[in-house]
Design a protein around this motif. Structure first.
Motif, PDB file in Angstrom:
ATOM      1  N   ILE A  53       0.733  -1.318   0.087  1.00 35.99           N
ATOM      2  CA  ILE A  53       0.029   0.149  -0.193  1.00 35.99           C
ATOM      3  C   ILE A  53       0.840   1.168  -0.040  1.00 35.99           C
ATOM      4  O   ILE A  53       0.612   2.420  -0.746  1.00 35.99           O
ATOM      5  CB  ILE A  53      -1.075   0.051   1.101  1.00 35.99           C
ATOM      6  CG1 ILE A  53      -2.078  -1.116   1.136  1.00 35.99           C
ATOM      7  CG2 ILE A  53      -1.627   1.373   1.419  1.00 35.99           C
ATOM      8  CD1 ILE A  53      -2.967  -0.929  -0.232  1.00 35.99           C
ATOM      9  N   ARG A  54       1.960   1.176   0.869  1.00 30.15           N
ATOM     10  CA  ARG A  54       2.971   2.426   0.942  1.00 30.15           C
ATOM     11  C   ARG A  54       3.295   2.793  -0.622  1.00 30.15           C
ATOM     12  O   ARG A  54       3.444   3.936  -0.811  1.00 30.15           O
ATOM     13  CB  ARG A  54       3.990   2.231   2.010  1.00 30.15           C
ATOM     14  CG  ARG A  54       4.776   3.313   2.154  1.00 30.15           C
ATOM     15  CD  ARG A  54       5.727   2.949   3.236  1.00 30.15           C
ATOM     16  NE  ARG A  54       6.525   1.603   3.175  1.00 30.15           N
ATOM     17  CZ  ARG A  54       7.452   1.293   2.424  1.00 30.15           C
ATOM     18  NH1 ARG A  54       7.920   2.461   1.557  1.00 30.15           N
ATOM     19  NH2 ARG A  54       8.205  -0.054   2.414  1.00 30.15           N
ATOM     20  N   LEU A  55       3.783   1.870  -1.314  1.00 31.32           N
ATOM     21  CA  LEU A  55       4.291   2.046  -2.474  1.00 31.32           C
ATOM     22  C   LEU A  55       3.188   2.418  -3.797  1.00 31.32           C
ATOM     23  O   LEU A  55       3.401   3.362  -4.225  1.00 31.32           O
ATOM     24  CB  LEU A  55       5.126   0.661  -2.978  1.00 31.32           C
ATOM     25  CG  LEU A  55       6.525   0.497  -2.361  1.00 31.32           C
ATOM     26  CD1 LEU A  55       6.889  -0.997  -2.900  1.00 31.32           C
ATOM     27  CD2 LEU A  55       7.350   1.383  -2.535  1.00 31.32           C
ATOM     28  N   CYS A  57       0.182   3.374  -3.264  1.00 30.08           N
ATOM     29  CA  CYS A  57      -0.783   4.607  -3.108  1.00 30.08           C
ATOM     30  C   CYS A  57      -0.166   5.993  -2.914  1.00 30.08           C
ATOM     31  O   CYS A  57      -0.569   6.764  -2.503  1.00 30.08           O
ATOM     32  CB  CYS A  57      -1.475   4.176  -1.893  1.00 30.08           C
ATOM     33  SG  CYS A  57      -2.805   2.882  -2.241  1.00 30.08           S
ATOM     34  N   SER A  58       1.378   5.762  -3.006  1.00 25.41           N
ATOM     35  CA  SER A  58       2.158   6.906  -2.950  1.00 25.41           C
ATOM     36  C   SER A  58       1.706   8.127  -4.048  1.00 25.41           C
ATOM     37  O   SER A  58       1.871   9.135  -3.861  1.00 25.41           O
ATOM     38  CB  SER A  58       3.560   6.718  -2.632  1.00 25.41           C
ATOM     39  OG  SER A  58       3.880   6.067  -4.001  1.00 25.41           O
ATOM     40  N   LYS A  59       1.310   7.770  -4.960  1.00 25.34           N
ATOM     41  CA  LYS A  59       1.025   8.633  -6.067  1.00 25.34           C
ATOM     42  C   LYS A  59      -0.749   9.273  -5.841  1.00 25.34           C
ATOM     43  O   LYS A  59      -1.105  10.008  -6.650  1.00 25.34           O
ATOM     44  CB  LYS A  59       0.634   7.833  -7.191  1.00 25.34           C
ATOM     45  CG  LYS A  59       2.078   7.312  -7.635  1.00 25.34           C
ATOM     46  CD  LYS A  59       2.188   6.511  -8.851  1.00 25.34           C
ATOM     47  CE  LYS A  59       3.579   5.897  -9.338  1.00 25.34           C
ATOM     48  NZ  LYS A  59       3.628   4.697  -9.263  1.00 25.34           N
ATOM     49  N   VAL A  60      -1.210   8.875  -5.026  1.00 25.35           N
ATOM     50  CA  VAL A  60      -2.737   9.449  -4.610  1.00 25.35           C
ATOM     51  C   VAL A  60      -2.458  10.791  -4.032  1.00 25.35           C
ATOM     52  O   VAL A  60      -1.692  11.050  -3.134  1.00 25.35           O
ATOM     53  CB  VAL A  60      -3.492   8.683  -3.562  1.00 25.35           C
ATOM     54  CG1 VAL A  60      -4.555   9.473  -3.160  1.00 25.35           C
ATOM     55  CG2 VAL A  60      -3.656   7.206  -4.160  1.00 25.35           C
ATOM     56  N   ALA A 101      -4.123   1.812  -6.464  1.00 24.30           N
ATOM     57  CA  ALA A 101      -2.819   0.524  -6.259  1.00 24.30           C
ATOM     58  C   ALA A 101      -3.095  -0.275  -7.426  1.00 24.30           C
ATOM     59  O   ALA A 101      -2.184  -1.071  -7.948  1.00 24.30           O
ATOM     60  CB  ALA A 101      -3.288   0.078  -4.890  1.00 24.30           C
ATOM     61  N   LEU A 102      -4.438  -0.642  -7.848  1.00 19.61           N
ATOM     62  CA  LEU A 102      -4.787  -1.575  -8.944  1.00 19.61           C
ATOM     63  C   LEU A 102      -4.062  -1.174 -10.422  1.00 19.61           C
ATOM     64  O   LEU A 102      -3.835  -1.847 -11.161  1.00 19.61           O
ATOM     65  CB  LEU A 102      -6.130  -1.997  -9.040  1.00 19.61           C
ATOM     66  CG  LEU A 102      -6.585  -2.788  -7.694  1.00 19.61           C
ATOM     67  CD1 LEU A 102      -7.947  -3.156  -7.789  1.00 19.61           C
ATOM     68  CD2 LEU A 102      -5.898  -4.241  -7.628  1.00 19.61           C
ATOM     69  N   ARG A 103      -4.287   0.109 -10.404  1.00 18.58           N
ATOM     70  CA  ARG A 103      -3.722   0.684 -11.709  1.00 18.58           C
ATOM     71  C   ARG A 103      -1.950   0.731 -12.011  1.00 18.58           C
ATOM     72  O   ARG A 103      -1.461   0.934 -12.920  1.00 18.58           O
ATOM     73  CB  ARG A 103      -4.165   2.186 -12.006  1.00 18.58           C
ATOM     74  CG  ARG A 103      -5.692   2.336 -12.247  1.00 18.58           C
ATOM     75  CD  ARG A 103      -6.114   3.873 -12.537  1.00 18.58           C
ATOM     76  NE  ARG A 103      -7.524   3.871 -12.620  1.00 18.58           N
ATOM     77  CZ  ARG A 103      -8.155   4.964 -12.376  1.00 18.58           C
ATOM     78  NH1 ARG A 103      -7.820   5.943 -11.838  1.00 18.58           N
ATOM     79  NH2 ARG A 103      -9.343   4.893 -12.683  1.00 18.58           N
ATOM     80  N   ASP A 104      -1.613   0.514 -10.909  1.00 22.12           N
ATOM     81  CA  ASP A 104      -0.182   0.566 -10.741  1.00 22.12           C
ATOM     82  C   ASP A 104       0.326  -0.855 -10.882  1.00 22.12           C
ATOM     83  O   ASP A 104       0.692  -1.626 -10.065  1.00 22.12           O
ATOM     84  CB  ASP A 104       0.523   0.961  -9.226  1.00 22.12           C
ATOM     85  CG  ASP A 104       1.864   0.987  -9.234  1.00 22.12           C
ATOM     86  OD1 ASP A 104       2.459   0.590 -10.121  1.00 22.12           O
ATOM     87  OD2 ASP A 104       2.621   1.622  -8.227  1.00 22.12           O
TER      88      ASP A 104
END
Length: 108
Positions: A53-55, A57-60, A101-104
């Protein structure tokens, strides 16, 4: 279902049995396939969804990840993951985090 029924009647907090059950189930879903001794996500050798999650979701924009990382009273990845679940639900942004997260695809 009972969580939704209760939510319409009164506010929900961490003491609500329905919420505690929901958070536990959500943690189990997010932890699926992260069981085992080693992960390339983890720095401490334990596998858990927080490192993912940390990796991912960092782009949110305006994410809560850095604030959870900086919490002094929360030190383990499992506790940080649980804090993230609660904060994401409180902010009503869980779907935004999961979608990002799923788009990454590279991280996922």
């Amino acid at each position: 279902k009972t969580l939704l029924e209760k939510y319409t009647a009164e506010p929900i907090d961490d003491s609500s049995e329905e919420f505690v059950n929901f958070a536990a189930i959500l943690e189990q879903i997010l932890s699926h396939r992260f069981k085992g001794p080693v992960s390339w996500f983890s720095s401490d050798g334990q596998r858990g969804f927080w490192d993912y999650i940390r990796l991912a979701c960092s782009k949110v924009p305006n994410n809560c990840v850095s604030s959870i990382e900086n919490m002094e009273n929360i030190s383990t990845a499992r506790a940080k993951g649980r804090a993230w679940i609660r904060v994401a639900l409180m902010e009503k942004r869980m779907s935004e985090y999961i979608t990002t997260a799923l788009r990454d695809t590279r991280t996922t």
